[in-house]
Scaffold this motif. Structure first.
Motif, PDB file in Angstrom:
ATOM      1  N   ALA A  76     -26.195  16.016 -14.559  1.00  8.45           N
ATOM      2  CA  ALA A  76     -25.299  17.016 -15.143  1.00  8.45           C
ATOM      3  C   ALA A  76     -23.900  16.781 -14.594  1.00  8.45           C
ATOM      4  N   GLY A  77     -23.042  16.200 -15.424  1.00  7.43           N
ATOM      5  CA  GLY A  77     -21.683  15.888 -15.006  1.00  7.43           C
ATOM      6  C   GLY A  77     -21.394  14.416 -15.205  1.00  7.43           C
ATOM      7  N   ALA A  78     -20.676  14.085 -16.290  1.00  6.78           N
ATOM      8  CA  ALA A  78     -20.333  12.689 -16.576  1.00  6.78           C
ATOM      9  C   ALA A  78     -19.048  12.329 -15.830  1.00  6.78           C
ATOM     10  N   SER A  79     -19.135  12.448 -14.526  1.00  6.83           N
ATOM     11  CA  SER A  79     -18.014  12.233 -13.618  1.00  6.83           C
ATOM     12  C   SER A  79     -18.148  10.864 -12.972  1.00  6.83           C
ATOM     13  N   LEU A  80     -17.250  10.541 -12.050  1.00  5.40           N
ATOM     14  CA  LEU A  80     -17.398   9.309 -11.277  1.00  5.40           C
ATOM     15  C   LEU A  80     -18.713   9.328 -10.509  1.00  5.40           C
TER      16      LEU A  80
ATOM     17  N   ASP B 213     -19.088  17.561 -20.265  1.00  3.48           N
ATOM     18  CA  ASP B 213     -18.440  18.445 -21.220  1.00  3.48           C
ATOM     19  C   ASP B 213     -17.179  17.848 -21.850  1.00  3.48           C
ATOM     20  N   GLU B 214     -16.606  16.800 -21.259  1.00  8.12           N
ATOM     21  CA  GLU B 214     -15.435  16.166 -21.872  1.00  8.12           C
ATOM     22  C   GLU B 214     -15.869  15.169 -22.939  1.00  8.12           C
ATOM     23  N   ILE B 215     -14.924  14.840 -23.818  1.00  2.33           N
ATOM     24  CA  ILE B 215     -15.229  13.826 -24.835  1.00  2.33           C
ATOM     25  C   ILE B 215     -14.856  12.427 -24.336  1.00  2.33           C
ATOM     26  N   GLU B 216     -14.186  12.374 -23.192  1.00  2.00           N
ATOM     27  CA  GLU B 216     -13.811  11.099 -22.570  1.00  2.00           C
ATOM     28  C   GLU B 216     -14.998  10.582 -21.766  1.00  2.00           C
TER      29      GLU B 216
ATOM     30  N   ASP C  98     -29.118   1.279 -21.233  1.00  2.98           N
ATOM     31  CA  ASP C  98     -30.042   2.312 -21.696  1.00  2.98           C
ATOM     32  C   ASP C  98     -29.817   3.647 -20.968  1.00  2.98           C
ATOM     33  N   VAL C  99     -28.538   4.010 -20.840  1.00  2.00           N
ATOM     34  CA  VAL C  99     -28.171   5.308 -20.281  1.00  2.00           C
ATOM     35  C   VAL C  99     -27.697   6.187 -21.437  1.00  2.00           C
ATOM     36  N   GLU C 100     -28.361   7.299 -21.643  1.00  3.24           N
ATOM     37  CA  GLU C 100     -27.991   8.201 -22.738  1.00  3.24           C
ATOM     38  C   GLU C 100     -26.775   9.024 -22.309  1.00  3.24           C
ATOM     39  N   LEU C 101     -25.626   8.683 -22.855  1.00  3.17           N
ATOM     40  CA  LEU C 101     -24.385   9.370 -22.517  1.00  3.17           C
ATOM     41  C   LEU C 101     -24.131  10.457 -23.552  1.00  3.17           C
ATOM     42  N   ARG C 102     -24.247  11.696 -23.127  1.00  2.85           N
ATOM     43  CA  ARG C 102     -24.021  12.840 -24.012  1.00  2.85           C
ATOM     44  C   ARG C 102     -22.677  13.474 -23.627  1.00  2.85           C
ATOM     45  N   LEU C 103     -21.684  13.293 -24.464  1.00  2.00           N
ATOM     46  CA  LEU C 103     -20.362  13.832 -24.189  1.00  2.00           C
ATOM     47  C   LEU C 103     -20.084  15.057 -25.057  1.00  2.00           C
TER      48      LEU C 103
ATOM     49  N   HIS D 158       1.220  23.739 -16.279  1.00  2.33           N
ATOM     50  CA  HIS D 158       0.203  22.693 -16.292  1.00  2.33           C
ATOM     51  C   HIS D 158      -0.670  22.737 -15.046  1.00  2.33           C
ATOM     52  N   TYR D 159      -1.961  22.483 -15.253  1.00  2.00           N
ATOM     53  CA  TYR D 159      -2.919  22.226 -14.183  1.00  2.00           C
ATOM     54  C   TYR D 159      -3.445  20.813 -14.399  1.00  2.00           C
ATOM     55  N   LEU D 160      -3.806  20.148 -13.331  1.00  2.48           N
ATOM     56  CA  LEU D 160      -4.224  18.752 -13.451  1.00  2.48           C
ATOM     57  C   LEU D 160      -5.645  18.561 -12.943  1.00  2.48           C
ATOM     58  N   ARG D 161      -6.534  18.258 -13.867  1.00  2.00           N
ATOM     59  CA  ARG D 161      -7.912  17.941 -13.499  1.00  2.00           C
ATOM     60  C   ARG D 161      -8.498  16.854 -14.392  1.00  2.00           C
ATOM     61  N   THR D 162      -8.194  16.910 -15.681  1.00  2.00           N
ATOM     62  CA  THR D 162      -8.819  16.003 -16.637  1.00  2.00           C
ATOM     63  C   THR D 162      -7.829  14.960 -17.148  1.00  2.00           C
ATOM     64  N   MET D 163      -8.374  13.966 -17.830  1.00  2.00           N
ATOM     65  CA  MET D 163      -7.531  12.963 -18.473  1.00  2.00           C
ATOM     66  C   MET D 163      -6.602  13.614 -19.492  1.00  2.00           C
ATOM     67  N   ALA D 164      -7.122  14.588 -20.231  1.00  3.61           N
ATOM     68  CA  ALA D 164      -6.291  15.291 -21.206  1.00  3.61           C
ATOM     69  C   ALA D 164      -5.158  16.047 -20.522  1.00  3.61           C
ATOM     70  N   ASP D 165      -5.434  16.647 -19.360  1.00  7.48           N
ATOM     71  CA  ASP D 165      -4.383  17.327 -18.594  1.00  7.48           C
ATOM     72  C   ASP D 165      -3.279  16.339 -18.213  1.00  7.48           C
ATOM     73  N   SER D 166      -3.691  15.162 -17.742  1.00 11.99           N
ATOM     74  CA  SER D 166      -2.722  14.167 -17.286  1.00 11.99           C
ATOM     75  C   SER D 166      -1.878  13.651 -18.445  1.00 11.99           C
ATOM     76  N   ALA D 167      -2.524  13.431 -19.595  1.00 10.35           N
ATOM     77  CA  ALA D 167      -1.782  12.952 -20.765  1.00 10.35           C
ATOM     78  C   ALA D 167      -0.750  13.984 -21.213  1.00 10.35           C
ATOM     79  N   ALA D 168      -1.137  15.261 -21.197  1.00 10.27           N
ATOM     80  CA  ALA D 168      -0.200  16.314 -21.594  1.00 10.27           C
ATOM     81  C   ALA D 168       0.946  16.430 -20.601  1.00 10.27           C
ATOM     82  N   LEU D 169       0.645  16.297 -19.320  1.00 10.30           N
ATOM     83  CA  LEU D 169       1.687  16.394 -18.296  1.00 10.30           C
ATOM     84  C   LEU D 169       2.636  15.202 -18.392  1.00 10.30           C
ATOM     85  N   LYS D 170       2.093  14.015 -18.615  1.00 14.33           N
ATOM     86  CA  LYS D 170       2.948  12.839 -18.755  1.00 14.33           C
ATOM     87  C   LYS D 170       3.899  13.006 -19.932  1.00 14.33           C
TER      88      LYS D 170
END
Length: 408
Positions: free
Chosen positions: A9-13, A36-39, A73-78, A127-139
């Motif tokens: 549970a958690g498609a993180s690093l 929960d992210e689409i990335e 064969d890893v089922e990646l559910r985003l 802005h808060y920074l946690r996700t790739m989407a956050d970083s893209a918006a901040l940039k």
């Protein structure tokens, strides 16, 4: 007999490295990686460093190539979440309502930014920074340059985003309630140095004051400090820490206190459920206590350790906390724990004035943490000193001509 199933549970690093390790260790069962992210899974340091600075492409942050998950064969559910855990049935329920049986479950749910609950907190431009989407918006907000940027919080995220904002040509003001930047992370001595670094790059530091509110008509236009000052702002970045995402574990009845409580093998109070990364408050036998670490290296190393423990291997996760940062022309690596109250002496080796040195925090004559600033290839020796627990000769520790390896 049904196929053995491991759910992450958690498609993180941490989650992605756990899935990788399961396959490397020969696990042939079903592996599901749910996020929960689409990335697809990515590393977070670039979000406040290379990607935000527009020096690295988005793709460089990803843990694996896009086709790696199918090939292994890893089922990646985003774009979905694990919404509930039924421990008795050994089953998780996804946000869609789909039930999935598990034999072992890894919680790598990470952390979420702490949010300011003050008037005007929902204005646009904050802005808060946690996700790739956050970083893209901040940039996108910073890249034009010429903006008035206010950063709330002088921790690592606050300082790194400040450096990025200045590199894009913006005016920056930092508002921080502590007397120095990074006060809680490394005490006043080194916090003051980082404050000087940012002042030299034109940053206005407002210390010993917090954020009382925001002004604006839809879009933020000013930040109000606890001292009553109004600081003009086109962009606000809030970096005041993070909270571990423990709701799923709490609702399942797992033991939780500042993260999910796990033992030295990263096992929770349920023998078939493990936790790794930012969310795990793990017993570290090297320090003799629990430590929750929010840095990249903990996710990188904790995910594989949890995976091996899930496979029944004898795992003792006793890594020394490690962190790195790049700000302007300063690069540093930090090992150990140097929070105020956890050391009684600071010893410097090298040229502090030119910011090329190593600093050590000692407790009872033993090194408990070390940071190398613009000095490289010493992290292994610093960590060996910490791990040894040996009392050191302070004179020799401060002498650059004495190899660190000779002190253990």
């Amino acid at each position: 007999m049904p196929e053995e199933t491991f759910v992450i549970a958690g498609a993180s690093l941490a989650g992605a490295k756990a899935a990788e390790t399961l396959r490397e260790e020969g696990f042939a069962g079903r592996v599901l990686l749910i996020g929960d992210e689409i990335e697809r899974p990515y590393e977070r340091p670039p979000l406040s460093k290379g990607f935000l600075l527009d020096r690295e492409p988005r793709e460089k942050a990803h843990v694996h190539e896009a086709d790696w998950y199918d090939k292994h064969d890893v089922e990646l559910r985003l774009g979905t979440t694990v919404a509930a855990i039924d421990r008795g049935a050994h089953q998780v329920r996804l946000g869609s309502g789909e039930p999935i049986r598990y034999d072992r479950l890894l919680l790598a749910t990470g952390a979420s930014p702490r949010r300011l609950a003050v008037p005007g907190a929902k204005l646009q431009g904050i802005h808060y920074l946690r996700t790739m989407a956050d970083s893209a918006a901040l940039k996108q907000a910073l890249a034009p340059g010429g903006r008035r940027v206010v950063v709330a919080g002088a921790g690592w995220i606050g300082l790194e985003t400040t450096a990025a904002a200045r590199s894009h040509g913006n005016d920056v003001t930092i508002i921080e309630p502590e007397p120095t930047p990074l006060h809680a992370a490394m005490g006043p001595e080194l916090g003051g140095m980082f404050g000087d670094l940012h002042r030299e790059h034109g940053v206005d530091l407002r210390l010993d004051q917090g954020v009382a509110g925001f002004w604006g008509a839809g879009q933020v236009s000013a930040v109000v400090t606890s001292g009553g000052a109004e600081v003009p702002a086109d962009v606000v970045i809030v970096g005041i820490g993070a909270r571990p995402n423990t709701a799923l574990a709490e609702e399942a009845g797992l033991e939780v206190s500042d993260g999910i409580l796990v033992d030295q093998s990263l096992r929770t109070s349920d023998p078939d459920i493990f936790a790794a990364g930012d969310v795990a408050n793990a017993y570290n036998p090297l320090f003799g206590r629990r430590i929750r670490v929010e840095h990249w290296a903990n996710a990188l190393n904790g995910g594989p350790a949890a995976a091996r423990a899930m496979l029944g291997q004898d795992v003792v996760y006793d890594r020394i906390p490690y962190f790195f940062s790049d700000q302007y022309d300063l690069g540093m690596e930090m090992s150990g724990v140097a929070a105020p109250g956890e050391y009684d002496e600071v010893v410097y080796r090298g040229d502090v004035a030119s910011r090329e040195f190593v600093v050590f925090w000692l407790s009872g004559g033993r090194v408990v943490a070390g940071m190398n600033v613009n000095v490289w290839d010493v992290t292994g020796d610093v960590q060996a000193l910490i791990r040894s627990g040996a009392r050191v000769d302070r004179t020799r520790l401060a002498d650059p001509d004495v190899p660190l390896s000779a002190l253990t």
